[in-house]
Design a protein around this motif. Structure first.
Motif, PDB file in Angstrom:
ATOM      1  N   VAL A  42       2.539  -8.495  84.365  1.00 18.28           N
ATOM      2  CA  VAL A  42       3.696  -8.505  83.483  1.00 18.28           C
ATOM      3  C   VAL A  42       4.044  -9.942  83.139  1.00 18.28           C
ATOM      4  O   VAL A  42       4.284 -10.765  84.040  1.00 18.28           O
ATOM      5  N   ASP A  43       4.050 -10.264  81.854  1.00 24.15           N
ATOM      6  CA  ASP A  43       4.395 -11.612  81.389  1.00 24.15           C
ATOM      7  C   ASP A  43       5.904 -11.692  81.200  1.00 24.15           C
ATOM      8  O   ASP A  43       6.467 -11.056  80.311  1.00 24.15           O
ATOM      9  N   ARG A  44       6.555 -12.503  82.039  1.00 27.92           N
ATOM     10  CA  ARG A  44       8.012 -12.643  81.992  1.00 27.92           C
ATOM     11  C   ARG A  44       8.452 -13.989  81.419  1.00 27.92           C
ATOM     12  O   ARG A  44       9.648 -14.264  81.352  1.00 27.92           O
ATOM     13  N   PHE A  45       7.490 -14.809  81.015  1.00 31.79           N
ATOM     14  CA  PHE A  45       7.832 -16.175  80.619  1.00 31.79           C
ATOM     15  C   PHE A  45       7.590 -16.452  79.142  1.00 31.79           C
ATOM     16  O   PHE A  45       8.063 -17.461  78.626  1.00 31.79           O
ATOM     17  N   ASN A  46       6.850 -15.596  78.458  1.00 29.62           N
ATOM     18  CA  ASN A  46       6.556 -15.817  77.041  1.00 29.62           C
ATOM     19  C   ASN A  46       7.068 -14.626  76.240  1.00 29.62           C
ATOM     20  O   ASN A  46       6.553 -13.518  76.351  1.00 29.62           O
ATOM     21  N   GLY A  47       8.095 -14.874  75.445  1.00 28.74           N
ATOM     22  CA  GLY A  47       8.705 -13.783  74.692  1.00 28.74           C
ATOM     23  C   GLY A  47      10.071 -13.426  75.252  1.00 28.74           C
ATOM     24  O   GLY A  47      10.448 -13.833  76.360  1.00 28.74           O
ATOM     25  N   ASP A  48      10.800 -12.663  74.486  1.00 33.71           N
ATOM     26  CA  ASP A  48      12.164 -12.301  74.878  1.00 33.71           C
ATOM     27  C   ASP A  48      12.185 -11.238  75.967  1.00 33.71           C
ATOM     28  O   ASP A  48      13.076 -11.231  76.823  1.00 33.71           O
TER      29      ASP A  48
END
Length: 503
Positions: free
Chosen positions: A245-251
């Motif tokens: 899960v990408d939590r750093f790129n995008g809202d």
């Protein structure tokens, strides 16, 4: 025996050979028996120049000879700290010195193996001064625990220095492994092998160039086992598809899946090194900003950092642990090679004998690494800590160490390198305060109206960036003068005061 050789040998606080054959330094002793109680008193023959009462001699306290530090060892350690500060704080402005995004080796990629190399050298010298196995093991375990503790505090996410004025970490995302943790693992393994193999039976050298290797065969066996574990796992372990899960790129957090289903892959997406860490630590506990984000496949700003390409593969956004478990097992080899250089320092008396051993091995390792890399058999890769990377960086460390030895201890050019010695003597302090930004964070905590209005930011902007009308030039000058030079002076003052931070 010249002064440089004496200094190196005295740093060990023991004879060069375990059998005590050190004719240049040992003095003939005379034994006198007292008529009162039959006690014996030993003293140098020089004291026979004038008569001295036996009772008076018996009352004289035994003065322990002060151990001198090894100048080359401290200078090399100081150089490694300086390199770390330089590449960490100027690497963003100069991507060519920052870590290689994947295959290859840059200035930053020498820092970790140089640390491990000098740890190995120091182990060989330090354990010579601890005769009992129990005391040595106790010291090794205690130091390992301290390194693990500081590693988690400084790089686990608890510290946000130097820019973010906050502390604390969500245990769901704590990073378990890092620089100090890797050093702790390598130190513990290499030091325990050294302890249990050298203290049970005295080590003696036979004749021939390879005698230094056969005398310490158990240390090399330990390194070979680490090599086998790494190589077998890297090329045979099956890596299935995995997700994160990408939590750093995008809202909003977004889940991605990386398609693998293969063995022996040495690319970023499906290598066994990353798979082992995801299984052991969990994908949420890995480093969230891996350097592979600077690859051309991920950003048009390569080799610098930048926004992701629209067609960037999913793994570009994934976490990856550059100081992971499997790669740290491979790193044991760096410590093993370092301890070999320490053994040479202990057993060989002359400069030429030492340099012959060190330089020949250094060039041999470099040749092996170059062949493996340019034949595409095993590319030089810091993130995977590949075998070619071990050979290349250990060979370079051996050559640099030999160069320092020639300059400092053979030619006596110690003054130009004093600042490196001072930093090397207080390496932990400078690492924490400068490389990890703790001191800068403390200064940044005293600001006016806005956190950006602090003394550190003001100095960098008005003294360096604005004067040179270039942020890149200002950055490198700030690192050289406001960080490296500053901490050299601090370390020098602390040395004069006899203050050292030791683990």
């Amino acid at each position: 025996m010249d002064e440089g050789t004496k200094r190196m040998e005295e740093g060990q606080n023991s004879p060069l050979n375990d059998d005590g054959d050190n004719k240049d330094d040992l003095k003939k002793q005379v034994t006198i028996k007292s008529s009162k109680g039959g006690s014996t008193v030993e003293h140098d023959k020089d004291t026979m120049a004038k008569p001295v009462a036996v009772d008076e001699l018996a009352e004289q306290p035994l003065v322990k000879k002060k151990t001198k530090r090894v100048a080359t060892l401290d200078a090399f350690r100081g150089l490694t700290i300086v390199l770390m500060i330089l590449v960490d704080d100027a690497g963003e402005a100069y991507p060519r010195i920052d870590h290689s995004p994947w295959n290859g080796c840059t200035l930053a990629d020498f820092v970790m193996p140089f640390f491990l190399f000098i740890v190995g050298v120091a182990i060989a010298l330090a354990l010579k001064r601890i005769p009992k196995i129990r005391n040595a093991v106790k010291k090794i375990i205690l130091r390992t625990v301290k390194l693990l503790f500081w590693g988690i505090i400084l790089q686990g996410g608890y510290s946000h220095a130097p820019n973010d004025l906050e502390y604390g970490v969500d245990m769901k995302f704590i990073r378990w492994f890092g620089i100090l943790q890797r050093i702790a693992l390598v130190y513990c393994v290499v030091a325990l092998i050294e302890t249990f193999t050298t203290k049970l039976k005295p080590t003696t050298l036979g004749s021939g160039y390879l005698s230094i290797f056969t005398a310490y065969k158990w240390q090399w066996l330990g390194g070979f086992v680490a090599f086998l574990i790494y190589m077998i796992t890297t090329f045979t372990l099956y890596v299935p598809d995995w997700s994160f899960v990408d939590r750093f790129n995008g809202d909003e957090p977004k889940r991605y899946t990386v398609i693998c289903g293969m063995r022996g892959h040495l690319g970023p997406a499906c290598n066994a090194v990353g798979h082992v860490d995801r299984q052991v630590w969990g994908v949420n506990h890995l480093y969230s900003q891996p350097v592979w984000r600077r690859l051309k496949a991920c950003t048009l700003s390569s080799p610098g950092a930048g926004t992701f390409r629209e067609d960037a593969p999913s793994w570009c956004r994934a976490p990856f642990e550059p100081e992971g478990l499997l790669s740290s097992i491979s790193a044991i080899l760096s410590g093993t090679i370092g301890i070999h250089y320490g053994h040479v320092l202990i057993h060989f008396k002359g400069h030429s004998e030492r340099l012959k051993q060190w330089v020949s091995m250094g060039f041999a390792l470099l040749i092996i690494a170059i062949i493996l890399h340019f034949t595409d058999a095993i590319p030089i890769n810091k993130q995977l800590y590949s075998f070619s990377y071990v050979c290349f960086t250990a060979g370079a460390a051996g050559i640099v160490f030999s160069g320092f030895y020639i300059l400092i201890d053979v030619w006596g050019l110690r003054t130009p390198f004093l600042f490196l010695e001072w930093i090397g003597m207080n390496a932990m302090l400078v690492f924490v305060m400068a490389a990890e930004g703790i001191f800068a964070a403390f200064v940044n905590g005293w600001y006016y109206e806005d956190p950006r209005n602090s003394l550190v930011h003001w100095i960098k902007k008005h003294v360096f960036d604005n004067v040179w009308h270039s942020e890149r030039v200002g950055t490198i000058l700030y690192v050289i003068f406001a960080e490296i030079t500053f901490w050299s002076v601090v370390a020098g003052v602390l040395h004069k005061l006899g203050i050292y931070w030791k683990l």
